[in-house]
Enzyme design. Sequence first.
Site, PDB file in Angstrom:
ATOM      1  N   GLY A  57       0.782  -1.243   0.000  1.00  0.00           N
ATOM      2  CA  GLY A  57       0.000   0.000   0.000  1.00  0.00           C
ATOM      3  C   GLY A  57       0.806   1.279   0.000  1.00  0.00           C
ATOM      4  O   GLY A  57       0.311   2.326  -0.401  1.00  0.00           O
ATOM      5  N   ASP A 112       0.661   3.217   4.715  1.00  0.00           N
ATOM      6  CA  ASP A 112      -0.391   3.845   3.912  1.00  0.00           C
ATOM      7  C   ASP A 112      -1.560   4.277   4.795  1.00  0.00           C
ATOM      8  O   ASP A 112      -2.073   5.372   4.680  1.00  0.00           O
ATOM      9  CB  ASP A 112      -0.877   2.882   2.806  1.00  0.00           C
ATOM     10  CG  ASP A 112      -1.261   1.494   3.328  1.00  0.00           C
ATOM     11  OD1 ASP A 112      -1.079   1.203   4.534  1.00  0.00           O
ATOM     12  OD2 ASP A 112      -1.746   0.676   2.519  1.00  0.00           O
ATOM     13  N   ASP A 115      -5.577   1.564  10.602  1.00  0.00           N
ATOM     14  CA  ASP A 115      -6.999   1.287  10.793  1.00  0.00           C
ATOM     15  C   ASP A 115      -7.176   0.770  12.226  1.00  0.00           C
ATOM     16  O   ASP A 115      -7.172   1.545  13.168  1.00  0.00           O
ATOM     17  CB  ASP A 115      -7.387   0.277   9.712  1.00  0.00           C
ATOM     18  CG  ASP A 115      -8.856  -0.064   9.655  1.00  0.00           C
ATOM     19  OD1 ASP A 115      -9.673   0.841   9.836  1.00  0.00           O
ATOM     20  OD2 ASP A 115      -9.189  -1.233   9.416  1.00  0.00           O
ATOM     21  N   VAL A 165     -11.553   2.992   2.035  1.00  0.00           N
ATOM     22  CA  VAL A 165     -11.108   3.847   0.927  1.00  0.00           C
ATOM     23  C   VAL A 165     -10.192   3.074  -0.030  1.00  0.00           C
ATOM     24  O   VAL A 165      -9.555   2.091   0.365  1.00  0.00           O
ATOM     25  CB  VAL A 165     -10.354   5.102   1.449  1.00  0.00           C
ATOM     26  CG1 VAL A 165     -11.302   6.086   2.118  1.00  0.00           C
ATOM     27  CG2 VAL A 165      -9.208   4.740   2.390  1.00  0.00           C
TER      28      VAL A 165
HETATM   29  P1  IMP Z   1      -4.948  -2.520  10.495  1.00  0.00           P
HETATM   30  O1  IMP Z   1      -4.018  -3.644  10.833  1.00  0.00           O
HETATM   31  O2  IMP Z   1      -6.385  -2.850  10.812  1.00  0.00           O
HETATM   32  O3  IMP Z   1      -4.555  -1.175  11.127  1.00  0.00           O
HETATM   33  O4  IMP Z   1      -4.949  -2.343   8.934  1.00  0.00           O
HETATM   34  C1  IMP Z   1      -3.859  -1.888   8.312  1.00  0.00           C
HETATM   35  C2  IMP Z   1      -3.764  -2.338   6.870  1.00  0.00           C
HETATM   36  O5  IMP Z   1      -5.016  -2.745   6.317  1.00  0.00           O
HETATM   37  C3  IMP Z   1      -3.298  -1.176   6.055  1.00  0.00           C
HETATM   38  O6  IMP Z   1      -1.893  -1.118   5.998  1.00  0.00           O
HETATM   39  C4  IMP Z   1      -3.962  -1.435   4.714  1.00  0.00           C
HETATM   40  O7  IMP Z   1      -3.146  -2.287   3.943  1.00  0.00           O
HETATM   41  C5  IMP Z   1      -5.245  -2.139   5.059  1.00  0.00           C
HETATM   42  N1  IMP Z   1      -6.382  -1.183   5.157  1.00  0.00           N
HETATM   43  C6  IMP Z   1      -6.937  -0.656   6.279  1.00  0.00           C
HETATM   44  N2  IMP Z   1      -7.955   0.170   5.996  1.00  0.00           N
HETATM   45  C7  IMP Z   1      -8.043   0.185   4.643  1.00  0.00           C
HETATM   46  C8  IMP Z   1      -8.911   0.895   3.719  1.00  0.00           C
HETATM   47  O8  IMP Z   1      -9.800   1.693   4.064  1.00  0.00           O
HETATM   48  N3  IMP Z   1      -8.668   0.642   2.403  1.00  0.00           N
HETATM   49  C9  IMP Z   1      -7.709  -0.203   1.947  1.00  0.00           C
HETATM   50  N4  IMP Z   1      -6.879  -0.872   2.767  1.00  0.00           N
HETATM   51  C10 IMP Z   1      -7.052  -0.676   4.108  1.00  0.00           C
HETATM   52 MG    MG Z   2      -0.707  -1.743   4.590  1.00  0.00          MG
END
Ligand code: IMP
Ligand code: MG
Length: 187
Positions: A57, A112, A115, A165
């Site tokens: 990303g 990138d 979340d 997104v």
């Molecule tokens: P987390 O581990 O839940 O914080 O997610 C992190 C990873 O999930 C990011 O580095 C992205 O690759 C993917 N991700 C999280 N939210 C989105 C989104 O809204 N669109 C696309 N990829 C996302």
């Molecule tokens: Mg990522």
Amino acid sequence: MYFWQSLNFMEEITIHGKVFIPYITFEEIEHAIKRIANTIYEEHKNDVPVFIGVLNGVVMFMSDFLKQYPGECEISFLKMTSYEGTESTGKVNLQMDIPMDLTDRHVVILEDIVDTGNTLEALHKVLETKKTKSIKIATLLYKPEAYKKDLKIDLIALTIPDKFVVGYGLDYDGLGRNLPDIYQIKM
Ligand code: IMP
Ligand code: MG
């Protein structure tokens, strides 16, 4: 099917049957990146930081960030995966480790999007084993309503609501990364 060469940013797009609406223009993204590149430079002008990009990303963010960073720096990459479709799976895997010695280096992780924070936490655990001098986290996008961790995020370019997104490096099941602007899922 989308063809961004003929895309007008005012138009909705459809990816894998889901509709996305125009959300953040490339100009706004560029402006936000310039701001954090200068902030990081102010903190690191007397050393040579290593910017670690989290694949896949980060590709667009990393390349635009580097063009705005006015000082000496090195780069490296690693790869983590957690997402399936539009939901975080909670299980984070290290798919490719950093192929570089980070002993006594100032490291800035470039993400990138943050979340839930699961990926960030796993990433931090990997970096903690590397004997770095310092570790900072910089992210292009941050979803505060979704974030579940205590780890401090040092630099945030843009804060967004908890909606999926795509574009500017971010994908929906593999597609959408090459869109120059960011689109938000239509609810
Ligand atoms: P987390 O581990 O839940 O914080 O997610 C992190 C990873 O999930 C990011 O580095 C992205 O690759 C993917 N991700 C999280 N939210 C989105 C989104 O809204 N669109 C696309 N990829 C996302
Ligand atoms: Mg990522």
